[in-house]
Scaffold this motif. Sequence first.
Motif, PDB file in Angstrom:
ATOM      1  N   LYS A 107       0.802  -1.138   0.289  1.00 46.94           N
ATOM      2  CA  LYS A 107       0.092   0.007  -0.139  1.00 46.94           C
ATOM      3  C   LYS A 107       0.568   1.367  -0.108  1.00 46.94           C
ATOM      4  N   MET A 108       1.859   1.101   0.756  1.00 51.24           N
ATOM      5  CA  MET A 108       2.507   2.395   0.679  1.00 51.24           C
ATOM      6  C   MET A 108       4.214   2.550  -0.350  1.00 51.24           C
ATOM      7  N   GLY A 109       3.707   1.156  -0.932  1.00 49.98           N
ATOM      8  CA  GLY A 109       4.879   1.006  -3.060  1.00 49.98           C
ATOM      9  C   GLY A 109       4.483   0.447  -3.499  1.00 49.98           C
ATOM     10  N   MET A 110       5.609  -0.244  -3.850  1.00 51.33           N
ATOM     11  CA  MET A 110       5.228  -1.231  -5.268  1.00 51.33           C
ATOM     12  C   MET A 110       5.189  -2.896  -5.200  1.00 51.33           C
ATOM     13  N   LEU A 111       4.270  -2.990  -5.941  1.00 60.96           N
ATOM     14  CA  LEU A 111       3.805  -4.801  -5.559  1.00 60.96           C
ATOM     15  C   LEU A 111       4.496  -5.659  -7.078  1.00 60.96           C
ATOM     16  N   PHE A 112       6.066  -6.226  -6.869  1.00 62.06           N
ATOM     17  CA  PHE A 112       6.362  -6.919  -7.533  1.00 62.06           C
ATOM     18  C   PHE A 112       4.762  -8.119  -8.190  1.00 62.06           C
ATOM     19  N   THR A 113       4.681  -8.224  -8.999  1.00 63.65           N
ATOM     20  CA  THR A 113       3.735  -9.531 -10.073  1.00 63.65           C
ATOM     21  C   THR A 113       4.679 -10.973 -10.673  1.00 63.65           C
ATOM     22  N   THR A 166       8.651 -15.222  -6.569  1.00 65.35           N
ATOM     23  CA  THR A 166       8.537 -14.861  -4.961  1.00 65.35           C
ATOM     24  C   THR A 166       8.048 -13.492  -5.160  1.00 65.35           C
ATOM     25  N   PRO A 167       7.442 -13.342  -3.907  1.00 70.10           N
ATOM     26  CA  PRO A 167       6.894 -11.984  -3.639  1.00 70.10           C
ATOM     27  C   PRO A 167       7.714 -10.888  -2.990  1.00 70.10           C
ATOM     28  N   LEU A 168       7.409  -9.831  -3.527  1.00 75.87           N
ATOM     29  CA  LEU A 168       8.105  -9.063  -3.467  1.00 75.87           C
ATOM     30  C   LEU A 168       7.524  -7.594  -3.325  1.00 75.87           C
ATOM     31  N   LEU A 169       7.590  -6.767  -2.632  1.00 73.77           N
ATOM     32  CA  LEU A 169       7.102  -5.415  -2.033  1.00 73.77           C
ATOM     33  C   LEU A 169       8.268  -4.787  -1.522  1.00 73.77           C
ATOM     34  N   ALA A 184       2.685   5.317  -3.697  1.00 74.63           N
ATOM     35  CA  ALA A 184       1.967   4.239  -3.018  1.00 74.63           C
ATOM     36  C   ALA A 184       1.072   3.320  -4.022  1.00 74.63           C
ATOM     37  N   GLY A 185       1.077   2.325  -3.662  1.00 78.15           N
ATOM     38  CA  GLY A 185       0.022   1.572  -4.160  1.00 78.15           C
ATOM     39  C   GLY A 185      -0.324   1.397  -5.836  1.00 78.15           C
ATOM     40  N   THR A 186       1.369   1.243  -6.501  1.00 81.94           N
ATOM     41  CA  THR A 186       1.760   0.825  -7.356  1.00 81.94           C
ATOM     42  C   THR A 186       1.761  -0.822  -7.685  1.00 81.94           C
ATOM     43  N   LYS A 187       1.525  -1.194  -8.678  1.00 80.03           N
ATOM     44  CA  LYS A 187       2.338  -2.328  -9.246  1.00 80.03           C
ATOM     45  C   LYS A 187       3.287  -2.797 -10.547  1.00 80.03           C
ATOM     46  N   ASN A 188       3.962  -3.757 -10.789  1.00 82.19           N
ATOM     47  CA  ASN A 188       4.963  -3.514 -11.597  1.00 82.19           C
ATOM     48  C   ASN A 188       5.154  -5.059 -12.516  1.00 82.19           C
ATOM     49  N   ASN A 189       4.502  -5.139 -13.253  1.00 84.94           N
ATOM     50  CA  ASN A 189       4.340  -6.696 -14.065  1.00 84.94           C
ATOM     51  C   ASN A 189       6.433  -7.045 -14.770  1.00 84.94           C
ATOM     52  N   GLU A 190       7.418  -6.374 -14.770  1.00 85.51           N
ATOM     53  CA  GLU A 190       8.931  -6.440 -15.092  1.00 85.51           C
ATOM     54  C   GLU A 190       9.287  -7.757 -14.473  1.00 85.51           C
ATOM     55  N   MET A 191       9.972  -8.636 -15.653  1.00 89.13           N
ATOM     56  CA  MET A 191      10.481 -10.148 -15.354  1.00 89.13           C
ATOM     57  C   MET A 191      11.584  -9.281 -13.941  1.00 89.13           C
ATOM     58  N   VAL A 192      11.406  -9.276 -12.494  1.00 90.76           N
ATOM     59  CA  VAL A 192      12.959  -8.816 -11.734  1.00 90.76           C
ATOM     60  C   VAL A 192      13.224 -10.721 -11.139  1.00 90.76           C
ATOM     61  N   LEU A 244      12.696   1.593 -11.902  1.00 94.11           N
ATOM     62  CA  LEU A 244      10.828   0.706 -11.916  1.00 94.11           C
ATOM     63  C   LEU A 244      10.455   0.785 -10.593  1.00 94.11           C
ATOM     64  N   LEU A 245      11.239   1.120  -9.831  1.00 92.68           N
ATOM     65  CA  LEU A 245      10.569   1.882  -8.163  1.00 92.68           C
ATOM     66  C   LEU A 245      10.279   3.564  -8.980  1.00 92.68           C
ATOM     67  N   THR A 246      10.922   4.538  -9.007  1.00 95.91           N
ATOM     68  CA  THR A 246      11.127   5.548  -8.814  1.00 95.91           C
ATOM     69  C   THR A 246      10.585   6.070 -10.799  1.00 95.91           C
ATOM     70  N   GLY A 247       9.487   4.698 -11.289  1.00 98.68           N
ATOM     71  CA  GLY A 247       8.700   5.413 -12.484  1.00 98.68           C
ATOM     72  C   GLY A 247       9.724   5.700 -13.469  1.00 98.68           C
ATOM     73  N   ASN A 248      10.795   5.012 -13.900  1.00 98.70           N
ATOM     74  CA  ASN A 248      11.582   5.694 -14.922  1.00 98.70           C
ATOM     75  C   ASN A 248      11.395   3.695 -15.721  1.00 98.70           C
ATOM     76  N   THR A 249      10.578   3.442 -15.961  1.00101.53           N
ATOM     77  CA  THR A 249      10.078   2.237 -16.883  1.00101.53           C
ATOM     78  C   THR A 249      10.531   2.285 -17.815  1.00101.53           C
ATOM     79  N   GLU A 250      11.083   3.253 -18.733  1.00101.82           N
ATOM     80  CA  GLU A 250      11.790   2.741 -20.187  1.00101.82           C
ATOM     81  C   GLU A 250      12.953   2.664 -20.554  1.00101.82           C
TER      82      GLU A 250
END
Length: 559
Positions: free
Chosen positions: A63-69, A381-384, A393-401, A430-436
């Motif tokens: 909720k505070m940050g990013m959920l890696f799926t 594996t879980p990664l938050l 806050a509350g973001t999701k990311n589906n890159e292969m980390v 990825l964490l700071t929104g510079n996904t490109e």
Amino acid sequence: MKLVFRKALVALSLLALASCKQETPPPSRPNIVFIMSDDHAYQAISAYSNHLIETPNIDRIAKMGMLFTNATVTNSICAPSRATILTGKHSHLNGKVDNHFPFDTTNVTFPQLFHDAGYQTAMFGKLHFGNNPKGFDQFKILPAQGVYYNPVFITKNEGEITVPGYTTDIITDMTLDWLEKERDKEKPFLLMYLHKAPHREWLPAERHLEEFTQRTFPEPSTLFDDYSGRGRAAKEAEMNLLKHMNWAGDSKLYPEVMDELGIPDASGWDKAAFQREVGRLDSSQRANWDKYYRPINEAFKKSYASMSEEDLMRWRYQRYMQDYLGTIKAVDENVGRVLDYLEANNLMENTIIVYTSDQGFYLGEHGWFDKRFVYDESFKTPLLVAWPGKVKAGTKNNEMVQNLDFAQTFLEAAGIPAPTDMQGESLIPLLTGNTEKWTRDAVYYHYYEYPSVHMVKRHYAIVTKEYKLTHYYFDTDEWELIDRMKDPQELKNVYDDPAYAEIRAELHEKLDGLRKKYGDNSEISQRYLDEYLDHLEKTRQFGGANKEVTEKILENRKK
Ligand code: SGN
Ligand code: CA
């Protein structure tokens, strides 16, 4: 490296001095709280799915940050995963390919670099390296796997200590104690807070026995998988809930009840596993434990004779989930205690908080428990990750980390140069929104520990978002291709399907490329294999491996 860094630091402090006049404080380096549990499946975190359990505290991090799926490991087993995390290197380069040999402490680990760069460093909980961690101002670690109750710890300053109570609570008490009493407020810190739970044999805290021993959980749709559609590796693995779980150690049948019902100690260490964990309880803990497990044993005794194989599988699945998820309840509560502390002490603002596991785990999918395979439940594996102010806050990311990426991520966040031979990629973009800036489109996997407990064959693989191409080798030579989009449950090998000929060729080429890039090849695999088989031959300690198969492997070797 160090010199360059020192110069950079000097330059920074000069800058800071200059800017003092304008009263803008110098940017301070972030603290890192790295929380890792052992064998915690993402299926058992409600931020991913709440069909099994609610984990409100772990969820706070998402909720505070990013959920890696789509976070994965490079080698789905305990000590190798930890070695990859600490070194930022694949197993074949850091040398920790399986759980058997101790970690090579001449490896450079990121905590050592943090320590050299002026961070205060501490580690509490499970490491599983066969030696002590380097670069830590303070550590209290469990020997080997550790136990759930009244655990022993190896400590930096007090030698070996035994602490009464429940391990998950104790690791947290030590962590909070350090934050409160030993933390140097003049320095940034790196804290590694590492749970033993929910590792086998799954003993919940006394306070959770009542709730969890009475709950019923939904079954996965592949609980009765017959492994048709896949090759020998899936068929010959010994991770089936019905066939390979220990009755006493895992399902908590009392050894005398096994005797009464004529259930044999098939693994040869079932009763010993029960004794190792339940035998440690003091009289009050044991009385409380018996209050919940004796009725379960009595009820089972009454119905056993009339139960079909299917009934037994269902019973074992429920018993497994009750205990496994019960241990997670305590992990969640304790993570909450640490988050509360950070909040109450104004430590949230400049702290990176990570929650992860050393790998995923099967919760009855394919009829399995344990891990090791590159199939999703253990590969992922879980990664938050929370970093207030930096990660939205509350973001999701589906890159292969991967776990391979942590070292370089933390080093970049702290402004410490990463050694050039580290093999991961920093997750900061990825964490700071510079996904490109993120370009990875495939990851590499290699599992080694065979023949060993659970008998999962050696294999390496390339995984993209769409496909998985795996080579099972050594006492087999089988390729498997999974279409992840069409077959998310991974039930059908389409390697020989002509419709996939083109994609198969492409993936083979890509896999060769990845092996080159990371420096892995069959000569290296052979070296690790020989070293391992020599060791088995010499010690004759098969560590839970199927004896017959292992004997045959060693016999064939002589020919
Ligand atoms: C023990 C477990 C296995 C498990 C390995 C490795 N058996 O041998 O089930 O796969 O550890 O786990 S137990 O009954 O002794 O617990 S790991 O997490 O350390 O890799
Ligand atoms: Ca593990």
